[in-house]
Design a protein around this motif. Structure first.
Motif, PDB file in Angstrom:
ATOM      1  N   GLU A 273      40.983 116.679  19.651  1.00 43.56           N
ATOM      2  CA  GLU A 273      41.576 115.956  20.918  1.00 43.56           C
ATOM      3  C   GLU A 273      42.023 115.060  20.279  1.00 43.56           C
ATOM      4  O   GLU A 273      42.849 114.596  19.366  1.00 43.56           O
ATOM      5  CB  GLU A 273      39.621 115.294  21.333  1.00 43.56           C
ATOM      6  CG  GLU A 273      39.764 114.990  20.077  1.00 43.56           C
ATOM      7  CD  GLU A 273      38.113 113.907  20.533  1.00 43.56           C
ATOM      8  OE1 GLU A 273      38.357 113.438  21.314  1.00 43.56           O
ATOM      9  OE2 GLU A 273      37.145 113.664  19.596  1.00 43.56           O
TER      10      GLU A 273
ATOM     11  N   HIS B 175      39.740 119.617  24.155  1.00 45.62           N
ATOM     12  CA  HIS B 175      38.895 119.036  23.471  1.00 45.62           C
ATOM     13  C   HIS B 175      37.763 120.609  23.809  1.00 45.62           C
ATOM     14  O   HIS B 175      37.222 121.043  22.214  1.00 45.62           O
ATOM     15  CB  HIS B 175      38.332 117.522  23.748  1.00 45.62           C
ATOM     16  CG  HIS B 175      36.824 117.580  22.742  1.00 45.62           C
ATOM     17  ND1 HIS B 175      37.185 117.411  21.371  1.00 45.62           N
ATOM     18  CD2 HIS B 175      35.542 117.432  23.131  1.00 45.62           C
ATOM     19  CE1 HIS B 175      35.806 117.231  20.669  1.00 45.62           C
ATOM     20  NE2 HIS B 175      34.632 117.612  22.003  1.00 45.62           N
ATOM     21  N   ALA B 176      37.424 121.157  24.682  1.00 42.37           N
ATOM     22  CA  ALA B 176      36.095 121.770  24.866  1.00 42.37           C
ATOM     23  C   ALA B 176      36.762 123.207  24.535  1.00 42.37           C
ATOM     24  O   ALA B 176      35.982 123.756  24.354  1.00 42.37           O
ATOM     25  CB  ALA B 176      35.557 121.401  26.589  1.00 42.37           C
ATOM     26  N   THR B 177      37.472 123.308  25.143  1.00 43.92           N
ATOM     27  CA  THR B 177      38.266 124.454  24.681  1.00 43.92           C
ATOM     28  C   THR B 177      39.074 125.019  22.467  1.00 43.92           C
ATOM     29  O   THR B 177      38.406 126.340  22.675  1.00 43.92           O
ATOM     30  CB  THR B 177      39.839 125.410  24.830  1.00 43.92           C
ATOM     31  OG1 THR B 177      39.821 124.252  25.460  1.00 43.92           O
ATOM     32  CG2 THR B 177      38.712 125.380  27.249  1.00 43.92           C
ATOM     33  N   PHE B 178      39.608 124.213  22.266  1.00 45.39           N
ATOM     34  CA  PHE B 178      39.802 124.153  20.891  1.00 45.39           C
ATOM     35  C   PHE B 178      39.744 123.540  20.329  1.00 45.39           C
ATOM     36  O   PHE B 178      39.856 123.673  18.872  1.00 45.39           O
ATOM     37  CB  PHE B 178      41.745 123.800  21.119  1.00 45.39           C
ATOM     38  CG  PHE B 178      42.189 125.260  22.470  1.00 45.39           C
ATOM     39  CD1 PHE B 178      41.688 126.695  21.483  1.00 45.39           C
ATOM     40  CD2 PHE B 178      42.449 125.135  23.518  1.00 45.39           C
ATOM     41  CE1 PHE B 178      42.909 127.328  22.050  1.00 45.39           C
ATOM     42  CE2 PHE B 178      43.474 125.295  24.082  1.00 45.39           C
ATOM     43  CZ  PHE B 178      43.664 127.311  24.203  1.00 45.39           C
TER      44      PHE B 178
ATOM     45  N   PHE C 262      46.189 113.108  30.221  1.00 47.45           N
ATOM     46  CA  PHE C 262      45.348 112.413  30.792  1.00 47.45           C
ATOM     47  C   PHE C 262      43.612 113.030  30.500  1.00 47.45           C
ATOM     48  O   PHE C 262      44.240 114.092  30.219  1.00 47.45           O
ATOM     49  CB  PHE C 262      45.500 113.381  31.709  1.00 47.45           C
ATOM     50  CG  PHE C 262      44.524 112.355  33.330  1.00 47.45           C
ATOM     51  CD1 PHE C 262      44.020 111.928  34.180  1.00 47.45           C
ATOM     52  CD2 PHE C 262      43.910 113.682  33.965  1.00 47.45           C
ATOM     53  CE1 PHE C 262      42.722 111.456  34.821  1.00 47.45           C
ATOM     54  CE2 PHE C 262      43.119 114.066  35.116  1.00 47.45           C
ATOM     55  CZ  PHE C 262      42.652 112.265  36.101  1.00 47.45           C
ATOM     56  N   VAL C 263      42.690 112.283  31.072  1.00 46.70           N
ATOM     57  CA  VAL C 263      41.788 112.073  30.068  1.00 46.70           C
ATOM     58  C   VAL C 263      41.100 113.609  30.002  1.00 46.70           C
ATOM     59  O   VAL C 263      41.081 114.099  29.370  1.00 46.70           O
ATOM     60  CB  VAL C 263      40.879 111.137  30.033  1.00 46.70           C
ATOM     61  CG1 VAL C 263      39.038 111.105  29.727  1.00 46.70           C
ATOM     62  CG2 VAL C 263      40.962 109.749  30.195  1.00 46.70           C
ATOM     63  N   PRO C 264      40.575 113.963  31.512  1.00 44.28           N
ATOM     64  CA  PRO C 264      39.891 115.618  31.287  1.00 44.28           C
ATOM     65  C   PRO C 264      40.624 116.297  31.281  1.00 44.28           C
ATOM     66  O   PRO C 264      40.099 117.004  30.950  1.00 44.28           O
ATOM     67  CB  PRO C 264      39.846 115.379  33.436  1.00 44.28           C
ATOM     68  CG  PRO C 264      39.659 114.049  34.020  1.00 44.28           C
ATOM     69  CD  PRO C 264      41.320 112.880  32.925  1.00 44.28           C
TER      70      PRO C 264
ATOM     71  N   TYR D 249      30.410 112.541  31.738  1.00 43.56           N
ATOM     72  CA  TYR D 249      31.395 113.770  31.484  1.00 43.56           C
ATOM     73  C   TYR D 249      31.408 113.703  31.116  1.00 43.56           C
ATOM     74  O   TYR D 249      30.962 115.406  31.311  1.00 43.56           O
ATOM     75  CB  TYR D 249      33.169 112.555  32.038  1.00 43.56           C
ATOM     76  CG  TYR D 249      34.029 114.264  32.052  1.00 43.56           C
ATOM     77  CD1 TYR D 249      33.980 114.577  34.076  1.00 43.56           C
ATOM     78  CD2 TYR D 249      34.638 114.687  31.393  1.00 43.56           C
ATOM     79  CE1 TYR D 249      34.784 115.326  34.212  1.00 43.56           C
ATOM     80  CE2 TYR D 249      35.010 115.732  31.797  1.00 43.56           C
ATOM     81  CZ  TYR D 249      35.537 115.709  32.999  1.00 43.56           C
ATOM     82  OH  TYR D 249      36.320 116.415  33.972  1.00 43.56           O
TER      83      TYR D 249
ATOM     84  N   GLU E 107      40.135 115.948  27.526  1.00 38.13           N
ATOM     85  CA  GLU E 107      38.377 116.871  27.577  1.00 38.13           C
ATOM     86  C   GLU E 107      38.729 117.803  27.463  1.00 38.13           C
ATOM     87  O   GLU E 107      37.568 119.192  26.974  1.00 38.13           O
ATOM     88  CB  GLU E 107      37.939 116.372  28.583  1.00 38.13           C
ATOM     89  CG  GLU E 107      37.088 115.346  28.404  1.00 38.13           C
ATOM     90  CD  GLU E 107      36.576 114.923  27.160  1.00 38.13           C
ATOM     91  OE1 GLU E 107      35.469 115.839  27.218  1.00 38.13           O
ATOM     92  OE2 GLU E 107      37.163 114.164  26.528  1.00 38.13           O
ATOM     93  N   LEU E 108      39.252 118.972  28.681  1.00 42.43           N
ATOM     94  CA  LEU E 108      39.533 120.656  28.380  1.00 42.43           C
ATOM     95  C   LEU E 108      39.681 120.838  27.435  1.00 42.43           C
ATOM     96  O   LEU E 108      39.770 122.323  26.908  1.00 42.43           O
ATOM     97  CB  LEU E 108      40.334 121.198  29.533  1.00 42.43           C
ATOM     98  CG  LEU E 108      40.586 122.187  30.228  1.00 42.43           C
ATOM     99  CD1 LEU E 108      40.775 122.558  31.721  1.00 42.43           C
ATOM    100  CD2 LEU E 108      41.175 123.221  28.813  1.00 42.43           C
TER     101      LEU E 108
ATOM    102  N   ILE F 159      36.024 122.134  32.896  1.00 37.30           N
ATOM    103  CA  ILE F 159      35.851 122.906  31.709  1.00 37.30           C
ATOM    104  C   ILE F 159      35.915 124.098  32.207  1.00 37.30           C
ATOM    105  O   ILE F 159      35.035 124.299  32.817  1.00 37.30           O
ATOM    106  CB  ILE F 159      34.868 122.365  30.673  1.00 37.30           C
ATOM    107  CG1 ILE F 159      35.139 120.916  31.312  1.00 37.30           C
ATOM    108  CG2 ILE F 159      35.110 123.417  29.598  1.00 37.30           C
ATOM    109  CD1 ILE F 159      35.465 120.068  29.672  1.00 37.30           C
TER     110      ILE F 159
END
Ligand code: SF4
Ligand code: SF4
Lengths: 220, 363
Positions: free
Chosen positions: A107, A101-104, A93-95, B261, A98-99, B313
């Motif tokens: 992607e 990707h943003a933390t580690f 699931f894309v979001p 986004y 994203e999570l 996030i």
């Protein structure tokens, strides 16, 4: 009135931190405990290698044994569906990507959101079906304890709350998203201390089975 | 002051043709998502509507809302409504000042008691009355006084509706929205920082036509404008669904119009009409211009964890936490392993070998 945004910030902030810490510490402690217990020394001479059969068993046990499939088709197929569905929703699931990707910083491509949506519905239905089956089947019911229902709920809730948040069926949105994240945090926190550990230990057990049989020169 | 002339008469007086008037009605109907069959009904109602008195109070605000509402180009519905309404008190727009201005407010309140509309922009300091005063009257006091005879209260802008910027952490003035002070009047929140001009005029038109406030959502916002999320109406949504994101404001993705986004767009949490009505006479809107939605029509959008960080996030440094946790986990796991081994070997040491002879002897 500012409480839903505060709630979301809390689950995204300190609560997420705590949940991840408990999850990582708990899983590592439990796995290390198993590994460090070690195996009994083999006294006999090896008749085959451990590596190949060990890995093979890790892979082949993904398939249900045909007898089991016949006897408990519903459980096996339902089990496949919800395991697959859960991991697809979690990892594609894309979001969610994203999570990660943003933390580690890593992607991968996701699946189209409408596809994930459909898979989530199927997964929810499979989980509900399995719960009904468990309650309706006298033997399964007899064998089920509190923990079985707990892990069912821990698996079901993140999917359900995610679905509700995605479709905005709970308002305001920060509350819906906050509840979803919270349900995942509860899953993370209880994960190391419940049967959910099988996510990791299943592979350890398969490896031991395969490797042991391989050393003795028999099929596992 | 409110006068006897109806809207129809007033428009003809200004030289607006019947045809022009119907066009305005059709535009209003479409903006408010009313069926076309409502247009003649609206026209008839507006034709006969009496000029209402409107008092506009500005508290802890930046005048952005007034700017927004006056920035529409003629001839628009907004103009029409504002020309028609008897704006009896508005700091920024009125000519009078000082005592004369306050006298105008009191006169309007007195003459139209029970029937005037009260519009508020800005939040109220709910701690020290000295934080914001007008003509020596505290904001709180003026709001309570003026709301008493109002038929309905319209909170314009996110400050009046939800506290807005003054309410942002650490909220030094203990700012509160109108809804926390006025609880016994029909109240409508027209949120946005600022709200879209057509939304406020649409709400006023609705009130003039139907004599009541439109249908509201859980946050008291008119459903016709705040019923759908920015995300659900966004023309970049197909990119979101496919997972195609702009990474920076000027990369290839941004140029191709991919989803914002990853750049912190708050479209998924925001209910507003930007994606459909757009801004500046329907010219464009923030996401079309390349910037993510800030969520300006939602409570606490200032404190949503940063404008450039997506809502889902984590705000904490999870990678760091996971790293520390892994180190701790390995240490604890090793310690537990050593303890378990000790236990096993202690048990093995204590293990006594019992033979059949021993058993026979003891029996
Ligand atoms: S740009 Fe914003 S509102 Fe549009 S699809 Fe992407 S996240 Fe949703
Ligand atoms: S796009 Fe979002 S932040 Fe921008 S004006 Fe509209 S609601 Fe407000």
């Amino acid at each position: 009135m500012n409480s839903t945004m505060d709630f979301l910030l809390w689950v995204r902030g300190p609560a997420f931190d705590v949940a991840v810490a408990i999850f990582v510490i708990g899983v590592l402690v439990r796995l290390l405990e198993i590994f460090l217990l070690g195996r009994r020394p083999y006294l006999s001479e090896a008749r085959g290698s451990q590596l190949g059969p060990g890995l093979k068993t890790v892979a082949t046990r993904f398939l249900a044994e045909s007898g089991t499939l016949k006897r408990a088709a519903f459980t096996v197929i339902g089990g496949y569906i919800f395991h697959l569905g859960f991991f697809i929703a979690l990892l594609l699931f894309v979001p969610h990507i994203e999570l990660i990707h943003a933390t580690f910083g890593i992607e991968w491509p996701g699946m189209p959101t409408p596809v994930i949506d459909a898979i989530t519905v199927v997964t929810l239905v499979a989980l509900i079906g399995l719960l009904i089956h468990r309650l309706a089947h006298p033997v399964l019911r007899f064998l089920s304890g509190f923990e079985d229902y707990l892990v069912w709920a821990l698996t079901f809730l993140p999917l359900l709350t995610g679905y509700l948040a995605f479709h905005r069926l709970v308002n305001p949105y920060p509350l819906a998203l906050g509840i979803h994240i919270l349900s995942v945090e509860i899953l993370l926190i209880l994960f190391p201390f419940t049967k959910l550990m099988h996510t990791f230990t299943a592979f350890v057990a398969r490896w031991y089975n395969g490797a042991m049989a391989g050393r003795r020169g028999v099929e596992s | 002051m409110a006068e006897a002339r109806t809207l129809g008469e007033s428009l003809r007086h200004q030289g607006v043709s019947r045809r022009g008037f119907l066009k305005f009605c059709a535009a209003t109907a479409s903006v408010m998502a009313l069926p076309p069959s409502m247009v003649p009904v609206m026209a008839a109602a507006l034709e006969k509507a009496r000029r209402p008195s409107l008092i506009w109070l500005s508290f802890q605000e930046c005048t952005g809302c007034t700017e927004s509402l006056t920035r529409s180009h003629a001839p628009t519905l907004e103009d029409l409504i504002f020309d028609f309404i008897s704006l009896d008190y508005h700091h920024t727009l009125q000519a009078a000042s000082g005592d004369a201005a306050e006298a105008a407010r009191e006169k309007a309140m007195h003459e139209n008691f029970g029937s005037y509309l009260l519009v508020v922009d800005g939040s109220l300091p709910n701690e020290n009355n000295g934080y914001s005063t007008i003509a020596g009257i505290s904001n709180l006091e003026m709001l309570k006084q003026t709301a008493e005879g109002a038929a309905a209260v319209i909170a314009v802008g996110t400050c009046a509706a939800f506290g807005g910027l003054p309410h942002a952490a650490p909220n030094p003035t203990n700012a509160v929205p109108v809804s926390e002070i006025i609880t016994d009047k029909p109240l409508i929140n027209v949120s946005g920082c600022p709200p879209i001009p057509a939304v406020i005029s649409g709400v006023l038109a609705h009130y003039l036509i139907f004599g009541q406030l439109p249908e509201l959502d859980a946050l008291n916002r008119p459903l016709a404008f705040y019923g759908q999320s920015i995300h659900d109406r966004c023309y970049r949504r197909s990119f979101y669904d496919k997972g195609l994101f702009a990474e920076t404001f000027d990369d290839e993705g941004a140029k191709k119009g991919w989803c914002l986004y990853r750049l912190g767009c708050k479209g998924p949490m925001t209910y507003n009409a930007c994606a459909t009505i757009k801004w500046n006479q329907g010219l464009s809107w923030p996401i079309e211009s390349g910037h993510g939605c800030l969520g300006c029509s939602e409570p606490n959008f200032w404190d949503a964890g940063g404008f450039y960080r997506a809502l889902s996030i984590p705000t904490a440094d999870i990678a760091k936490t996971a790293g520390y946790a892994a180190a701790t986990g390995v240490a604890l796991g090793a310690a537990a392993g050593v303890m378990n081994r000790r236990k096993t070997s202690a048990a093995a040491e204590k293990h006594e070998i019992v033979t059949v002879d021993d058993l026979e002897k003891s029996s």
